[in-house]
Structure formats: C-alpha cells, structure tokens
Design an enzyme around this catalytic site. Structure first.
Site, PDB file in Angstrom:
ATOM      1  N   PHE A 161       0.854  -1.183   0.000  1.00 43.80           N
ATOM      2  CA  PHE A 161       0.000   0.000   0.000  1.00 43.80           C
ATOM      3  C   PHE A 161       0.886   1.228   0.000  1.00 43.80           C
ATOM      4  O   PHE A 161       1.629   1.474   0.949  1.00 43.80           O
ATOM      5  CB  PHE A 161      -0.965   0.052   1.194  1.00 43.80           C
ATOM      6  CG  PHE A 161      -1.878   1.244   1.088  1.00 43.80           C
ATOM      7  CD1 PHE A 161      -3.023   1.191   0.303  1.00 43.80           C
ATOM      8  CD2 PHE A 161      -1.569   2.447   1.722  1.00 43.80           C
ATOM      9  CE1 PHE A 161      -3.850   2.307   0.161  1.00 43.80           C
ATOM     10  CE2 PHE A 161      -2.388   3.574   1.578  1.00 43.80           C
ATOM     11  CZ  PHE A 161      -3.522   3.486   0.805  1.00 43.80           C
ATOM     12  N   ASP A 246       9.166   3.045   2.079  1.00 44.88           N
ATOM     13  CA  ASP A 246       7.945   3.783   2.408  1.00 44.88           C
ATOM     14  C   ASP A 246       7.716   3.611   3.904  1.00 44.88           C
ATOM     15  O   ASP A 246       7.227   2.591   4.357  1.00 44.88           O
ATOM     16  CB  ASP A 246       6.762   3.250   1.592  1.00 44.88           C
ATOM     17  CG  ASP A 246       5.467   3.999   1.913  1.00 44.88           C
ATOM     18  OD1 ASP A 246       5.444   4.738   2.916  1.00 44.88           O
ATOM     19  OD2 ASP A 246       4.483   3.841   1.155  1.00 44.88           O
ATOM     20  N   LYS A 275       2.054  10.842   7.588  1.00 44.35           N
ATOM     21  CA  LYS A 275       1.187  10.511   8.727  1.00 44.35           C
ATOM     22  C   LYS A 275       1.600  11.240  10.026  1.00 44.35           C
ATOM     23  O   LYS A 275       1.341  12.420  10.148  1.00 44.35           O
ATOM     24  CB  LYS A 275       1.098   9.001   8.892  1.00 44.35           C
ATOM     25  CG  LYS A 275       0.336   8.385   7.696  1.00 44.35           C
ATOM     26  CD  LYS A 275      -0.287   7.048   7.969  1.00 44.35           C
ATOM     27  CE  LYS A 275      -1.309   6.717   6.893  1.00 44.35           C
ATOM     28  NZ  LYS A 275      -0.920   5.660   5.988  1.00 44.35           N
TER      29      LYS A 275
HETATM   30  C1  LIG Z   1      -1.069   5.827   4.506  1.00 42.71           C
HETATM   31  C2  LIG Z   1       0.024   5.355   3.656  1.00 42.71           C
HETATM   32  C3  LIG Z   1       0.302   5.978   2.431  1.00 42.71           C
HETATM   33  C4  LIG Z   1      -0.557   7.072   1.850  1.00 42.71           C
HETATM   34  O1  LIG Z   1      -0.622   8.191   2.678  1.00 42.71           O
HETATM   35  P1  LIG Z   1      -1.767   9.289   2.421  1.00 42.71           P
HETATM   36  O2  LIG Z   1      -1.410  10.400   3.363  1.00 42.71           O
HETATM   37  O3  LIG Z   1      -3.073   8.641   2.748  1.00 42.71           O
HETATM   38  O4  LIG Z   1      -1.686   9.682   1.010  1.00 42.71           O
HETATM   39  C5  LIG Z   1       1.379   5.501   1.708  1.00 42.71           C
HETATM   40  N1  LIG Z   1       2.138   4.497   2.156  1.00 42.71           N
HETATM   41  C6  LIG Z   1       1.906   3.885   3.343  1.00 42.71           C
HETATM   42  C7  LIG Z   1       2.793   2.776   3.789  1.00 42.71           C
HETATM   43  C8  LIG Z   1       0.826   4.281   4.117  1.00 42.71           C
HETATM   44  O5  LIG Z   1       0.568   3.647   5.252  1.00 42.71           O
END
Ligand SMILES: *Cc1c(COP(=O)(O)O)cnc(C)c1O
Length: 429
Positions: A161, A246, A275
């Site tokens: 994700f 990420d 986040k």
């Molecule tokens: C939440 C998340 C995203 C996307 O972040 P948004 O602020 O919702 O665009 C990307 N990568 C990971 C691993 C995430 O948990």
C-alpha cells in the site's frame, strides 16, 4: 471517567459540551446523502479527542487503538503541538515556495539528521511523498545510472500500500484499488514481499529502484523475515538499484525505532515519511534522500503549493521534538512488546496469529470462524476503537503516549470479545 467539557491539559480546545446536539443518525445520514461513498466509516460520530481518548457525540469514550492509521502517534491535541500550531498560525502560515521562510530550513535539516540522509523534499500527503520518490528514482535511473530513456523499471511488492494516485494504484495487487481507474503507467513490476531472492531475480539493467514498506501496514501488519531488509539493501547496492523505503506508517517511532529500517541497520537511498510527521494536526509529508538521488531535481521539476509551508514545518518540527523529549520511540518498543505479550495470553480458536513490532500490532482471525469487522464492531461497543484491514486482520496502533494501564484496559476488552464469541460458537456447535 466522565467526558470532559474542558480539557485539563488545554482548556482552550473544547468549545462547548460534548456532543453536537443532533442525534448521530442524522449527521451520519447527512454525510451519506452529501458525501461520496468512498469510505464506509464505523457508525460513530466523534466530536472530541484528547490523548489516547476519543469522545462521541453522546459523550461516550473510546480508547483510540487506531490513531488515524498512525497519523495520531502523539495522541489527540498534544498540548505542545497545539501551542506550536496556534503560535505559528498567528505569525505566518502559508507563503508557497516562491519565497524562503524562517521555518523550512530547520525542518529540512532535522529530517536529514534523523534519517542519516542528505536532503529532504517536503510535500503534504503520503501519496505525494511516494510519487516524489518514484519521480526521483526514474530521473536518477536516466541521468545517473544511464538507463535508456522511457525504459526505467521500479520493483514493488505484492500486497503493497503506497497510496491512491493513478500511478500508485496501477501497481497495487489489490484488484479493487485499480478497478475502473486504468490505463496505468507502465514500468512497475511486483514481487512477493519478504522474499529477497525474488528481488535479485527481478532486477534487470533497466531497474531503477525497489520500493518497499519495512512492515506492510494496510496489507495486514505483515512483518518480513529477519534479515530481509539487510539482504534487499545488499542486493540493491550490488546491482546499483535504489532502495526506497515507504516509512509513512512505520516511521516516526511506530515500530520502536525512528525508522523501521533501523532495526536492521539499513539506511535506504530514499525514505517517504508522512502521517505522524504532522503531529496529528496537519498533512505533512516528505521524501528524504541521498545527494545523488535528490540532485536530479532542478527548479520547476517538481513541487507543491503547500509543501513545506511554515505552519506545516513548525508543526512537524514540534512533532519530531516531542517524539524525543517524551521518549515516545523507546515507549513504542517497550509498550509494544507488552501489548503483543498481553494479547498473546488470549487463547481462542478464533485467533490465527498475533504479530507486530512496537505499537504496531495485527491480530489475525481465523477466516473460517469469524471476520475482523465482527471483532472491530464488538470492540467499538466496548469502547475500543480499532480497524480491520484486509478482512481478517484487526490492527492495534494506539498513540505512542498510551500507558500500561490503558493497554491492560484495552486487552481486557479484546479478551472479553473473544470469550463472548467463543461462547456463541460452542452454543452453535
Ligand atoms: C497511509 C500510507 C500511504 C498514503 O498516505 P496518504 O497520506 O493517505 O496519502 C502511503 N504508504 C503507506 C505505507 C501508508 O501507510
């Protein structure tokens, strides 16, 4: 504990009595009628949050074990972050990058110090930070590695994700994320997560980067085998492929280190943060990378109107300071191990696996016997907010400020839900 009208920590935040006056069903109805249906929220209307607690419009209290998918790692309305936000909002909030400000340099410097990398590029949401990393990797591939124009490949993992843009959903292995949104950008390849040999096999002379979550979050809190990241880093180095981590969900201390990569002593070539970087207040994200990667960007190549604005920079700097001043990273390691151990004392045939690192824990139910949403609904009725992911996993990722007593409180409720469901099963048998 009664719902508080005036906060002990910050009296200015709560404007009136808890609850909005209108019954919840009417607000939920209004949202259903006027909003796009791209979410299916739990049937509760939150009106106030403080620390690890949330209150709904009827004054009922919930222990927040979701913390907005780890965006609220500092707890709701952290007094220092609220103060930083208010003070900066009154001074200077948004200028665009057409000018310098007195806040952004300090934010960039701090990001490089904490990641061991050289340069940071601030944006707003997680998906933008990942998009930034993909653009950087492709351009590095052409200008530095010498990949022929338009041939660059980026390898990602199944069950990933990384956000919701068309590029990113184009390489999701979840069919729903991409369904109806094509055509997609070419140049992405998927390999199984946790399998370093698969990475080695997938690399070609056209490979620019490998993009990976150190622990898959939305994929169900999937922890790879020990040594996986170290091995991936070695393979990437050997083949001159960038390692892009990420850490939008796993970073900021969530797993018990500032970056989850640190558990294996890995410094990637680029990291996406988001986040919790916004301190639970604002959307703040960044791509942080080595000089070699970041130097591919020239003025005009990439940007964002709100990226790095002084309000965001100030809030993020305060969020980073609080993380260290309050020892939240060590706390995540310590209390995360405690949460995991306590959950593991719950013996139920409905539970298949309990796993995690730091305060980032997934409880996987046996799909033949129940589903995660059932657990989440029953926990909500008992005052614990959690969220299912991928149907069979309940995610527990509370604010890192949670106490041992609060963990005990939550675990007792989890235990009660499984006892209750177990009884029902025995009766049905
Ligand atoms: C939440 C998340 C995203 C996307 O972040 P948004 O602020 O919702 O665009 C990307 N990568 C990971 C691993 C995430 O948990």
């Amino acid at each position: 504990m009664k719902p508080q009208v005036r906060s002990a920590r910050n009296g200015t935040l709560i404007a009136g009595p808890v609850g909005l006056g209108a019954p919840g069903s009417s607000l939920i109805e209004t949202e259903r009628r006027h909003g796009a249906r791209n979410y299916e929220p739990l049937p509760v209307v939150m009106t106030h949050g403080e620390g690890v607690w949330l209150w709904d419009e009827h004054g009922r209290r919930y222990l927040d074990m979701l913390s907005a998918y780890s965006a609220v790692s500092h707890g709701h309305a952290h007094p220092r972050i609220v103060q930083a936000l208010i003070a900066q909002a009154q001074r200077l909030a948004v200028t665009s990058r057409a000018v310098h400000t007195d806040k952004l340099p300090l934010f960039l410097k701090r990001l490089t110090e904490l990641t061991g990398l050289d340069r940071a590029l601030p944006v707003n949401t997680g998906v933008e930070a990942v998009e930034t990393s993909l653009k950087a990797a492709r351009k590095w591939g052409y200008r530095v590695k010498g990949i022929p124009e338009a041939k660059a490949e980026i390898i990602a993992c199944e069950n990933n994700f990384h956000g919701r843009s068309i590029t990113i959903v184009g390489f999701s292995s979840d069919p729903q994320y991409g369904d109806g949104f094509g055509p997609f950008a070419p140049g992405f390849k998927l390999i199984p997560f946790g399998d370093a040999a698969a990475l080695a096999a997938a690399i070609t002379p056209h490979t620019a980067a490998f993009l990976v979550e150190p622990i898959q979050g939305e994929g169900g809190i999937v922890v790879p085998p020990a040594g996986y990241l170290t091995e991936c880093a070695r393979i990437c180095r050997e083949h001159r492929v960038l390692l892009l981590a990420d850490e939008i969900q796993t970073g900021m201390g969530r797993t018990g280190k500032f970056l989850a990569c640190e558990h294996e002593g890995v410094v990637p070539d680029g990291v996406a943060l988001g986040k919790a970087l916004g301190g639970g207040m604002l959307a703040v994200s960044a791509f942080v990378a080595t000089n070699e990667v970041m130097q591919v960007f020239r003025p005009g190549d990439h940007g964002s109107t709100f990226g790095g604005n002084p309000l965001a920079a100030t809030v993020a700097l305060e969020a980073l300071a609080v993380l260290y001043d309050e020892g939240l990273i060590e706390r995540s390691a310590e209390l995360g191990a405690y949460l995991l151990a306590q959950l593991q004392t719950i013996k139920s045939p409905l539970i298949r696996d309990i796993r995690g690192r730091g305060l980032f824990v997934g409880l996987e139910v046996d799909a033949r016997r129940t589903d995660a949403r059932t657990i989440v609904d029953r926990l909500l009725a008992r005052g614990v907010l959690s969220k299912d992911t991928h149907g069979t996993v309940v995610r527990f990722a509370p604010p890192l400020t949670i106490t041992r007593e609060e963990i005990d409180w939550a675990v007792e409720r989890v235990r009660a839900v499984f006892t209750e469901l177990g009884k029902g099963m025995r009766r049905a048998a």
